[in-house]
Scaffold this active site. Structure first.
Site, PDB file in Angstrom:
ATOM      1  CB  SER A  79      -0.955  -0.054   1.199  1.00  0.00           C
ATOM      2  OG  SER A  79      -2.020   0.844   1.061  1.00  0.00           O
ATOM      3  CG  ASP A 123      -4.651  -2.027   1.513  1.00  0.00           C
ATOM      4  OD1 ASP A 123      -3.455  -2.218   1.242  1.00  0.00           O
ATOM      5  OD2 ASP A 123      -5.022  -1.353   2.479  1.00  0.00           O
TER       6      ASP A 123
END
Length: 288
Positions: free
Chosen positions: A49, A176
């Site tokens: 991320s 994510d």
């Protein structure tokens, strides 16, 4: 395995894993600056991320100061930030039906609007090998990108559920990377003498007189889940260095609070330096 150079002397090699955490990952800038000041150039980087984005900047050859200056040039200027967000807004009628919502934003458009030009389009153009994690939503497993197109991989890694739309790549749906692997230090095992991991997931903090909102509960529950994953991984294969900047008071989308966050996490620079120097001294003694 090439040697790290510290103050002109060859020393143990270092690999770094930058964890996910949204705006809390701005603290990674201090870590990169500390390594720069030590003269340590990692031989491998892994990121999830925001950690993948910061890692890409470092792998592309940007210094911590350059990354920090670039971030502040946007996030410390509200008008600049809003302008870039506006340029990344949904453009089709279908996307706009029901009103403009944050979750309709494409992380790919966001990154196109915000990434510095120094970050290349391909993994092969990076100066340091980089591994980027994403979560295969329907495959129920982690996906590690390390070759081919870089920017779509960064987008897949940073597609926070309920904030951004998932990323579709090669027919797969990605969200994510922190959902499956919040701090991917395990990917670096065997690639360097010293593996360092930076955890910016944080955890819910109690605020007197304030009850958590439904959004707080959603993100806070995810933080607790991620911390349990990290704890399990540490039990199985602990990194040589694991550091946690004091970021828990900040939310995942608190990017406009960059000045306060950077000020309050500045102490991590000295922690990084002490930890790396101690690890290197330990390795040197073991080799003697």
């Amino acid at each position: 395995m090439s040697a790290t150079v510290v103050d002109g002397q060859a020393g143990p090699t270092v690999a770094v894993a930058f964890g996910g955490g949204g705006a809390r990952g701005l603290a990674h800038i201090h870590v990169i600056e500390a390594l720069d000041e030590l003269g340590v150039r990692p031989v491998a980087i892994a990121g999830t991320s925001i950690g993948a984005i910061m890692g890409a900047g470092m792998a592309a050859g940007m210094t911590g100061r350059q990354i920090g200056d670039y971030a502040r040039s946007i996030l410390s200027r509200r008008a600049e930030f809003i302008g870039r967000m506006w340029s990344a807004r949904p453009t089709s009628f279908t996307e706009m039906v029901g009103g403009l919502k944050v979750s309709q934003f494409s992380i790919e458009r966001i990154l196109h609007a915000f990434l510095p030009h120094q970050i290349p389009h391909g993994f092969e153009d990076l100066a340091i090998p980089l591994q980027v994690t994403a979560t295969d939503y329907y495959g129920h497993h982690v996906k590690v990108f390390s070759e081919g197109e870089l920017r779509p991989a960064l987008a897949a890694s940073a597609a926070i559920p309920a904030v951004f739309s998932p990323v579709i790549r090669d027919g797969r749906t990605y969200i994510d990377g922190g959902i499956y692997n919040p701090v991917p230090f395990d990917l670096l095992k065997g690639l360097a003498d010293i593996v360092m991991a930076i955890d910016v997931v944080g955890a819910p903090e109690e605020v007197e007189g304030r009850k958590p909102t439904s959004i707080d509960l959603m993100f806070g529950s995810t933080q607790i889940l991620m911390q349990s994953i990290i704890a399990h991984k540490v039990e199985q294969c602990a990194p040589d260095i694991l550091l946690r900047p004091p970021v828990s008071k900040y939310r995942a989308l608190d990017f406009l609070k960059i000045d306060a966050l950077m000020s309050e996490t500045a102490s991590i620079k000295d922690e990084v330096k002490r930890a790396v120097e101690a690890a290197m001294a330990s390795r040197a003694r073991a080799r003697a």
